[in-house]
Motif scaffolding. Structure first.
Motif, short mmCIF file in Angstrom:
data_model
loop_
_atom_site.label_atom_id
_atom_site.label_comp_id
_atom_site.label_asym_id
_atom_site.label_seq_id
_atom_site.Cartn_x
_atom_site.Cartn_y
_atom_site.Cartn_z
N ILE A 186 9.28 10.60 -2.97
CA ILE A 186 10.45 10.35 -2.53
C ILE A 186 10.89 8.69 -2.29
N MET A 187 11.90 8.56 -2.75
CA MET A 187 12.48 7.19 -2.76
C MET A 187 13.86 6.92 -2.31
N SER A 188 13.96 5.64 -2.16
CA SER A 188 15.59 5.31 -1.81
C SER A 188 16.19 5.38 -3.08
N MET A 189 17.56 5.38 -3.19
CA MET A 189 18.26 5.17 -4.33
C MET A 189 18.14 3.75 -5.05
N GLU A 190 18.01 2.87 -3.94
CA GLU A 190 17.71 1.35 -4.62
C GLU A 190 16.25 1.32 -5.31
N THR A 191 15.35 1.86 -4.70
CA THR A 191 14.14 1.91 -5.30
C THR A 191 14.07 2.66 -6.73
N TYR A 192 14.75 3.90 -6.76
CA TYR A 192 14.94 4.39 -7.67
C TYR A 192 15.69 3.75 -9.08
N GLU A 193 16.75 3.05 -8.72
CA GLU A 193 17.62 2.43 -9.57
C GLU A 193 16.64 1.18 -10.36
N GLU A 227 14.18 6.30 6.71
CA GLU A 227 14.06 5.06 7.32
C GLU A 227 12.51 4.47 6.48
N ALA A 228 11.81 5.27 6.41
CA ALA A 228 10.47 4.79 5.87
C ALA A 228 10.65 4.43 4.45
N CYS A 229 11.33 5.16 3.59
CA CYS A 229 11.80 4.86 2.34
C CYS A 229 12.35 3.40 2.09
N HIS A 230 13.42 3.27 3.06
CA HIS A 230 13.92 2.01 2.93
C HIS A 230 13.21 0.87 3.49
N GLU A 251 9.34 1.38 -1.46
CA GLU A 251 8.70 1.82 -2.45
C GLU A 251 8.59 3.37 -2.22
N PRO A 252 7.98 4.04 -3.29
CA PRO A 252 8.07 5.48 -3.13
C PRO A 252 6.97 5.89 -2.14
N ILE A 253 7.40 7.07 -1.36
CA ILE A 253 6.50 7.77 -0.76
C ILE A 253 5.80 8.83 -1.30
N PHE A 254 4.51 9.15 -1.45
CA PHE A 254 3.98 10.31 -1.95
C PHE A 254 3.91 11.21 -0.99
N VAL A 255 4.09 12.35 -1.38
CA VAL A 255 4.18 13.83 -0.27
C VAL A 255 3.13 14.74 -0.84
N THR A 256 2.00 14.97 0.05
CA THR A 256 1.17 15.96 -0.35
C THR A 256 1.50 17.34 0.21
N LYS A 257 0.74 18.60 -0.32
CA LYS A 257 1.08 19.78 -0.09
C LYS A 257 -0.33 20.46 -0.30
N MET A 301 0.90 -1.15 -0.02
CA MET A 301 0.12 -0.13 -0.02
C MET A 301 0.89 0.99 -0.01
N PRO A 302 0.71 2.46 -0.88
CA PRO A 302 1.52 3.39 -1.18
C PRO A 302 1.57 4.24 0.25
#
Length: 88
Positions: A39-46, A18-21, A25-31, A1-2
């Motif tokens: 936002i995501m970890s480098m591993e997830t991005y790669e 810590e949550a990213c790792h 999976e990506p974390i969606f940020v709202t404004k 779940m995102p």
């Protein structure tokens, strides 16, 4: 779940990292209640980049098949690669 977090949570960078790792999976940020950042970890991005590359290659292969470009025999390709790169 995102994971969906408000932008104010970015103040606690260690928790976000810590949550990213942890969720891998990506974390969606709202404004103001609307999507603003991802936002995501480098591993997830790669891993995401690698998937995009695979899908791109598959699309190219499907286009070649649709154009009638003849397929290569897999065994013959591997045989040529072994002859070229495997030391005897």
């Amino acid at each position: 779940m995102p994971q969906i977090r408000p932008i104010t949570d970015l103040r606690n960078t260690n928790e976000i990292s810590e949550a990213c790792h942890k969720y891998d999976e990506p974390i969606f940020v709202t404004k103001n209640g609307y999507g603003d950042l991802v936002i995501m970890s480098m591993e997830t991005y790669e891993r995401q980049l690698a998937l995009v590359e695979v899908y791109k290659k598959l699309a190219e292969a499907e286009a070649q098949i649709a154009q009638g470009i003849p397929l290569l025999d897999g065994e013959e390709v591997f045989k040529k690669l072994r002859n070229k790169y495997v030391r005897k």
